[in-house]
Motif scaffolding. Structure first.
Motif, PDB file in Angstrom:
ATOM      1  N   PRO A   1      -2.420  51.222  18.780  1.00  0.00           N
ATOM      2  CA  PRO A   1      -2.925  53.055  19.052  1.00  0.00           C
ATOM      3  C   PRO A   1      -3.520  52.941  20.323  1.00  0.00           C
ATOM      4  N   CYS A   2      -3.199  53.960  20.774  1.00  0.00           N
ATOM      5  CA  CYS A   2      -3.945  54.439  22.256  1.00  0.00           C
ATOM      6  C   CYS A   2      -5.267  54.778  21.921  1.00  0.00           C
ATOM      7  N   GLY A   3      -5.922  55.133  23.063  1.00  0.00           N
ATOM      8  CA  GLY A   3      -7.305  55.615  22.844  1.00  0.00           C
ATOM      9  C   GLY A   3      -7.756  56.909  22.367  1.00  0.00           C
ATOM     10  N   GLY A   4      -6.583  57.560  21.802  1.00  0.00           N
ATOM     11  CA  GLY A   4      -6.819  58.894  20.891  1.00  0.00           C
ATOM     12  C   GLY A   4      -6.791  58.737  19.629  1.00  0.00           C
ATOM     13  N   SER A   5      -6.769  57.284  18.900  1.00  0.00           N
ATOM     14  CA  SER A   5      -6.664  57.360  17.548  1.00  0.00           C
ATOM     15  C   SER A   5      -8.179  57.363  17.069  1.00  0.00           C
ATOM     16  N   GLN A   6      -8.610  58.434  16.130  1.00  0.00           N
ATOM     17  CA  GLN A   6      -9.901  58.299  15.581  1.00  0.00           C
ATOM     18  C   GLN A   6      -9.815  58.614  14.118  1.00  0.00           C
TER      19      GLN A   6
ATOM     20  N   GLU B   1      -4.639  61.893  17.938  1.00  0.00           N
ATOM     21  CA  GLU B   1      -5.227  63.048  18.902  1.00  0.00           C
ATOM     22  C   GLU B   1      -4.621  64.264  18.878  1.00  0.00           C
ATOM     23  N   ILE B   2      -3.369  64.260  18.534  1.00  0.00           N
ATOM     24  CA  ILE B   2      -2.664  65.704  18.966  1.00  0.00           C
ATOM     25  C   ILE B   2      -3.057  66.522  17.705  1.00  0.00           C
TER      26      ILE B   2
ATOM     27  N   ILE C   1       0.145  68.239  24.236  1.00  0.00           N
ATOM     28  CA  ILE C   1      -0.247  69.223  23.673  1.00  0.00           C
ATOM     29  C   ILE C   1      -1.875  69.957  24.196  1.00  0.00           C
ATOM     30  N   PHE C   2      -2.342  68.989  24.888  1.00  0.00           N
ATOM     31  CA  PHE C   2      -3.723  69.236  25.536  1.00  0.00           C
ATOM     32  C   PHE C   2      -3.723  70.402  26.807  1.00  0.00           C
TER      33      PHE C   2
ATOM     34  N   ASN D   1     -10.822  51.989  25.588  1.00  0.00           N
ATOM     35  CA  ASN D   1     -11.682  52.863  24.716  1.00  0.00           C
ATOM     36  C   ASN D   1     -12.065  52.191  23.662  1.00  0.00           C
TER      37      ASN D   1
ATOM     38  N   ALA E   1     -12.609  54.337  20.257  1.00  0.00           N
ATOM     39  CA  ALA E   1     -11.374  54.473  19.467  1.00  0.00           C
ATOM     40  C   ALA E   1     -11.100  53.787  18.098  1.00  0.00           C
ATOM     41  N   ASP E   2     -10.359  54.047  17.282  1.00  0.00           N
ATOM     42  CA  ASP E   2     -10.202  53.238  16.135  1.00  0.00           C
ATOM     43  C   ASP E   2      -8.714  52.522  16.104  1.00  0.00           C
TER      44      ASP E   2
ATOM     45  N   ARG F   1      -9.785  47.282  19.110  1.00  0.00           N
ATOM     46  CA  ARG F   1      -9.958  47.509  20.616  1.00  0.00           C
ATOM     47  C   ARG F   1     -10.072  46.450  21.455  1.00  0.00           C
TER      48      ARG F   1
ATOM     49  N   ARG G   1      -6.671  45.132  21.997  1.00  0.00           N
ATOM     50  CA  ARG G   1      -5.777  45.784  23.055  1.00  0.00           C
ATOM     51  C   ARG G   1      -6.145  45.442  24.333  1.00  0.00           C
TER      52      ARG G   1
END
Lengths: 223, 309
Positions: free
Chosen positions: A161-166, A171-172, B113-114, B164, B167-168, B173, B176
């Motif tokens: 997972p990238c840093g946008g997984s929460q 993240e999108i 999308i951002f 990060n 993040a989850d 983490r 990674r």
């Protein structure tokens, strides 16, 4: 299955405008199962168009036929007479059917799409379908706990997972599950988290659409 | 020396490094770059230049970095895999190194999308970890990705990546990070830290695995400008968590900017005590002018001098 979604009536009406004799052609396979382009949906669309044309005072003849499937020549050929009698064929199949009916019927026949072909997916619950496969041509599900990061990660990441997984979400959009969170959870439950320690090298995209239109040839089946 | 950059020399000397960040203009106005860069000159060891961050179109990172080199400053070129395939990436690396860029940060990038081109197709031919492998192969083997093909000239880059800890899933983490280390990363800049407890917990996992001895970790900080900004970031920015007590401090403060600076200086103090933290990365988003004061108050001036060669 291939999941499709019918185009808005207004868009369909606009593309049919030049024609007076329309054949709506349903497909009995995937789009029938996902309730987008089977016999029932052919009937609904035909009724909607008839009402519309009646209000407009236009004389338009609408025929309805649903084939077993539109991606096989043998199911299209028996209906060629009806196809040739129409000004236009409105196919309610996926993009494959739209093209193949045209290919089989010949270049004089105009075939238009009534659906937007969305993805290869599953019926999650009543009225909800979700993508599961991107047809990348080189399946990695053996390495990802049976959950596809190509189809289900917005960045098609292969190394977690990238840093946008929460909170398990992408993240999108908070409604999108993070595929890598799901992979992590499943591997953890199986005691196989060590699989995620390995670096997956750059993917070969040649077997995917990037390599150009694809063909499968089975010599053992050829005549 | 792998690249001979200022940042590499400072970290290899065991000095506590300070990096800054510069967001290029949404156009070609060089004056914007000059103004931002002058706030950072002498106050940081290298300047990250973002690559269309949050998928908003800006001047390219490579061009901005080349301008910084001309100004006698040291850039860290950020590169995302969102917008380039492996052909463009490697070609841009040739160009960037030829223009005198010596540090590179390998990222996947925020989803389009951002940004302000939401209808764009994304690329993601490779991910950030594969990008590290790619740069390392170019530098250490002198070959292109996955090939025997030799490169003309030498690609000398100090290779960075992001981490990060907020993040989850949390336990992944550190895995990674380990993968990035295995891929060949030289330094890490973290997402901005507000939740110090979670960062410390992550660093404990990092040191338990001995990763702090294999990679230089620079802790990321972003000074808060206002209570509104704190609330907005906590709610809307992907991958950032801000504890309520920090938001409360910012909201209550009479002089929010002063409070933001104070919090930052306190954070630096605390981060310097953490085993394995080799520097800080200050991301003063559209507030570059605050950097000199923060660095000064944190006692990090003057920046160490290293030999040019």
């Amino acid at each position: 299955m291939i999941v499709g979604e019918r185009k808005p009536l207004e868009e369909i009406r606009a593309m049919l405008d030049p024609y007076r004799k329309i054949l709506i052609l349903g497909c009995g396979e995937c789009v029938s199962v996902c309730m987008a382009g089977g016999e029932k949906e052919v009937g609904i669309l035909a009724s909607q168009l008839r009402m519309l044309y009646k209000r407009q005072g236009r004389e338009v003849e609408i025929g309805e036929v649903t084939l077993i499937r539109q991606c096989d020549r043998e199911y299209i050929e028996p209906h060629l007479d009806k196809i040739y009698q129409a000004d236009v064929v409105l196919s309610m199949a996926c993009g494959v059917g739209v093209q193949f009916v045209g290919e089989v019927a010949g270049e004089e026949v105009i075939v238009l799409p009534a659906l937007n072909t969305k993805f290869y997916g599953v019926n999650l619950e009543a009225g909800m379908w979700a993508e599961r496969c991107a047809g990348c041509g080189d399946c990695v599900l053996d390495k990802t706990a049976g959950i596809c990061p190509i189809a289900r990660c917005a960045k098609r990441l292969l190394n977690g997972p990238c840093g946008g997984s929460q909170g398990g979400r992408c993240e999108i959009n908070p409604e999108v599950e993070c595929a890598w969170q799901l992979i992590h959870e499943r591997l953890k439950a199986r005691g196989q988290l060590e699989l995620l320690e390995e670096i997956v090298p750059a993917k070969n995209w040649k077997p995917s659409l990037s390599g150009g239109p694809r063909k499968v040839i089975r010599e053992d089946l050829r005549l | 020396m792998k690249a001979g950059s200022n940042l590499e020399k400072i970290l290899e000397k065991g000095e506590f490094a300070v990096t800054g960040e510069l967001g290029p203009p949404k156009g070609n106005d060089i004056e914007v770059i000059k103004k931002k860069a002058e706030h950072l000159r002498g106050n940081v060891d290298a300047i990250n230049v973002t690559d269309n961050q949050t998928a908003v179109v800006r001047m390219s990172s490579i061009a901005t970095c080349a301008l910084l080199v001309q100004m006698g400053l040291e850039p860290v070129m950020q590169m995302v895999t969102r917008d380039r395939n492996r052909i463009a990436i490697q070609s841009d690396i040739f160009g960037a190194t030829a223009l005198g860029i010596k540090n590179m940060l390998c990222l996947s990038g925020d989803h389009q999308i951002f940004g302000n081109q939401k209808e764009a197709a994304n690329v993601f031919d490779i991910d950030s970890i594969q990008l590290i492998q790619c740069v390392k192969a170019m530098r250490d083997e002198g070959t292109l990705l996955g090939g025997q093909e030799k490169i003309e000239g030498q690609v000398r880059l100090f290779i960075g990546a992001a981490a990060n800890p907020f993040a989850d899933p949390f336990e992944f983490r550190v895995v990674r990070l380990a993968k990035k280390v295995k891929a060949g990363v030289d330094f890490i800049q973290t997402q901005c830290i507000y939740d110090m407890d979670r960062f410390k917990e992550w660093m404990r996992m990092v040191t338990d695995r001995g990763l702090h001895e294999k990679v230089h970790i620079l802790a990321g900080i972003t000074p808060l400008k206002s209570g509104g900004m704190a609330r907005y970031m906590a709610k809307n920015v992907a991958g950032i968590t801000i504890p309520d007590k920090i938001i409360a401090r910012m909201v209550k403060a009479k002089d929010a900017r002063e409070e933001g600076m104070k919090i930052c200086v306190e954070q630096i103090e605390e981060l310097r005590q953490i085993k394995g933290v080799h520097g800080i990365h200050i991301m003063a988003i559209e507030w570059e002018e605050v950097v000199p004061e923060i660095v000064k108050r944190a006692g990090l001036l003057p920046r160490p001098k290293v030999s040019k060669n």
